[in-house]
Design an enzyme around this catalytic site. Sequence first.
Site, PDB file in Angstrom:
ATOM      1  N   CYS A 110      63.858  22.730  -9.117  1.00  0.00           N
ATOM      2  CA  CYS A 110      62.465  22.327  -8.932  1.00  0.00           C
ATOM      3  C   CYS A 110      62.353  21.511  -7.652  1.00  0.00           C
ATOM      4  O   CYS A 110      63.196  20.649  -7.379  1.00  0.00           O
ATOM      5  CB  CYS A 110      62.006  21.508 -10.133  1.00  0.00           C
ATOM      6  SG  CYS A 110      60.287  20.981 -10.036  1.00  0.00           S
ATOM      7  N   HIS A 137      57.655  27.882 -16.032  1.00  0.00           N
ATOM      8  CA  HIS A 137      58.097  26.641 -15.378  1.00  0.00           C
ATOM      9  C   HIS A 137      56.889  25.795 -14.987  1.00  0.00           C
ATOM     10  O   HIS A 137      56.856  24.583 -15.233  1.00  0.00           O
ATOM     11  CB  HIS A 137      58.947  26.998 -14.150  1.00  0.00           C
ATOM     12  CG  HIS A 137      59.466  25.820 -13.401  1.00  0.00           C
ATOM     13  ND1 HIS A 137      60.781  25.404 -13.481  1.00  0.00           N
ATOM     14  CD2 HIS A 137      58.852  24.946 -12.551  1.00  0.00           C
ATOM     15  CE1 HIS A 137      60.948  24.338 -12.717  1.00  0.00           C
ATOM     16  NE2 HIS A 137      59.793  24.040 -12.131  1.00  0.00           N
ATOM     17  N   GLU A 138      55.882  26.432 -14.400  1.00  0.00           N
ATOM     18  CA  GLU A 138      54.698  25.682 -13.946  1.00  0.00           C
ATOM     19  C   GLU A 138      53.871  25.167 -15.120  1.00  0.00           C
ATOM     20  O   GLU A 138      53.332  24.052 -15.067  1.00  0.00           O
ATOM     21  CB  GLU A 138      53.850  26.527 -12.995  1.00  0.00           C
ATOM     22  CG  GLU A 138      54.583  27.039 -11.764  1.00  0.00           C
ATOM     23  CD  GLU A 138      55.497  26.039 -11.074  1.00  0.00           C
ATOM     24  OE1 GLU A 138      55.220  24.819 -11.097  1.00  0.00           O
ATOM     25  OE2 GLU A 138      56.521  26.478 -10.514  1.00  0.00           O
ATOM     26  N   HIS A 179      55.268  22.046 -16.321  1.00  0.00           N
ATOM     27  CA  HIS A 179      54.780  20.910 -15.517  1.00  0.00           C
ATOM     28  C   HIS A 179      53.461  20.398 -16.088  1.00  0.00           C
ATOM     29  O   HIS A 179      53.263  19.188 -16.205  1.00  0.00           O
ATOM     30  CB  HIS A 179      54.574  21.318 -14.059  1.00  0.00           C
ATOM     31  CG  HIS A 179      55.779  21.185 -13.196  1.00  0.00           C
ATOM     32  ND1 HIS A 179      56.343  19.967 -12.873  1.00  0.00           N
ATOM     33  CD2 HIS A 179      56.543  22.120 -12.580  1.00  0.00           C
ATOM     34  CE1 HIS A 179      57.394  20.161 -12.100  1.00  0.00           C
ATOM     35  NE2 HIS A 179      57.542  21.461 -11.909  1.00  0.00           N
TER      36      HIS A 179
END
Length: 136
Positions: free
Chosen positions: A85, A126-127, A130
């Site tokens: 990341c 993954h986003e 976040h």
Amino acid sequence: MIQKIMRDEAFLSQKAEPATLEDLPVAQDLLDTLNAHKAGCVGMAANMIGVNKRIIAFDNEGKYMVMFNPEIIKKSGPYETEEGCLSLTGIRKAKRWQSIKVQYQNEQFQTRFKTFTGWTAQIIQHEIDHCEGVLI
């Protein structure tokens, strides 16, 4: 405008607030910043540029796509992988899904549904992590 990458783990650990029409300029900053880091980055969430809103931008098979308020509503094909990341140092293990169906809003804040698979699905997961305040 290209923004500085957020590295504060306390900030990155916060769950993002829902995005609204007033956040459209954030999406442009996200795209500008992602493009500036394209050599080493394939996706970004708004908290990576210091904005705690539920907005992601990512490489969708060679073309950038933005999602407002994305939610994974269906997933299949679990697998284990390792990811890096831009906001964090090192590589971390992550559980991902081979296929995901996402409900999101486009730039006109119209609700859309789309299924993604493979690498693109992994980037989106993954986003969205976040947005949930999950550090990968």
